[in-house]
Design a protein around this motif. Sequence first.
Motif, PDB file in Angstrom:
ATOM      1  N   TRP A  56       3.321   7.323 -10.443  1.00 44.03           N
ATOM      2  CA  TRP A  56       3.257   6.912  -9.045  1.00 44.03           C
ATOM      3  C   TRP A  56       1.793   6.829  -8.640  1.00 44.03           C
ATOM      4  N   THR A  57       1.445   5.828  -7.836  1.00 45.99           N
ATOM      5  CA  THR A  57       0.037   5.656  -7.476  1.00 45.99           C
ATOM      6  C   THR A  57      -0.129   4.880  -6.177  1.00 45.99           C
ATOM      7  N   THR A  58      -1.300   5.050  -5.577  1.00 50.99           N
ATOM      8  CA  THR A  58      -1.700   4.220  -4.432  1.00 50.99           C
ATOM      9  C   THR A  58      -2.612   3.087  -4.869  1.00 50.99           C
ATOM     10  N   GLU A  59      -2.967   3.045  -6.163  1.00 49.94           N
ATOM     11  CA  GLU A  59      -3.887   2.033  -6.671  1.00 49.94           C
ATOM     12  C   GLU A  59      -3.175   0.683  -6.864  1.00 49.94           C
ATOM     13  N   SER A  66      -7.620   8.341  -3.162  1.00 52.14           N
ATOM     14  CA  SER A  66      -6.692   7.742  -4.115  1.00 52.14           C
ATOM     15  C   SER A  66      -5.755   8.826  -4.623  1.00 52.14           C
ATOM     16  N   SER A  67      -4.514   8.453  -4.862  1.00 51.25           N
ATOM     17  CA  SER A  67      -3.542   9.430  -5.351  1.00 51.25           C
ATOM     18  C   SER A  67      -2.765   8.841  -6.521  1.00 51.25           C
ATOM     19  N   THR A  68      -2.647   9.615  -7.596  1.00 56.76           N
ATOM     20  CA  THR A  68      -1.816   9.253  -8.746  1.00 56.76           C
ATOM     21  C   THR A  68      -1.031  10.487  -9.169  1.00 56.76           C
ATOM     22  N   VAL A  95       0.836  -1.198   0.000  1.00 58.33           N
ATOM     23  CA  VAL A  95       0.000   0.000   0.000  1.00 58.33           C
ATOM     24  C   VAL A  95       0.871   1.247   0.000  1.00 58.33           C
ATOM     25  N   GLY A  96       0.217   2.384  -0.195  1.00 64.64           N
ATOM     26  CA  GLY A  96       0.935   3.644  -0.194  1.00 64.64           C
ATOM     27  C   GLY A  96       1.370   4.051  -1.591  1.00 64.64           C
ATOM     28  N   LEU A  97       1.856   5.280  -1.694  1.00 62.91           N
ATOM     29  CA  LEU A  97       2.288   5.820  -2.975  1.00 62.91           C
ATOM     30  C   LEU A  97       3.627   5.198  -3.371  1.00 62.91           C
ATOM     31  N   ARG A  98       3.652   4.570  -4.563  1.00 61.30           N
ATOM     32  CA  ARG A  98       4.894   3.978  -5.037  1.00 61.30           C
ATOM     33  C   ARG A  98       4.952   4.074  -6.557  1.00 61.30           C
TER      34      ARG A  98
END
Length: 204
Positions: A139-142, A192-194, A119-122
């Motif tokens: 980069w995404t948390t999805e 959600s973050s991208t 999990v987390g932003l990677r």
Amino acid sequence: MPDYAADDAYLGAVVGRYANRIAHGRFVLDGVTYELPTNDRGHTLHGGMDGFHRRVWAGVGFADGERAGVRGTPFDFTPPAATEGPAAAVSLGDRVRSDHPQVAAVNGLDHCLVLRGGVGLRRAALLHAPESGRVLETWTTEPGLQIYTANALGAPFGRHAAVCLETQRIPDSPNRPAYPSTVLRPGQAHCSSTQYRFTHLPTR
């Protein structure tokens, strides 16, 4: 704005309510079967014809099928161990011309990759264009990343003239209990973050 709203290729769009496909346009939630409009070979793609891509959004700027292994297939984008940069590059051009049955069926890549890293932003992907020197990191948390190589875009675009990196949940998750849930209950918040980082550009 009218041209954007009328576009049916989802270019630059916020898609939903569910990105990618829901098989046969139906799913079961809490024992109730829901029927959805179908717009892609009998399946529901990107929320159907009247999905989120038809809405006008305010933005804030900031810096189908079974799950299968990818080793030895055109879908293997994992670099060799301890390798970074151009030495680890995989040519998308070679992949879209593969005779693999799943590539041939859609004239290129249109597949969701299940991401590693928890999990987390990677970082999910890195694209490098050798001729221009451009570099794009996603980069995404999805948990998933759809790669689409413009297999069916019409004029003025040519086949394979572009590549889309679409961060998302795993396709058909509402019908697959083993996948991460996409159910959002009343009172719950979705976060959600991208990030798309053009790392060849100078930092400000």
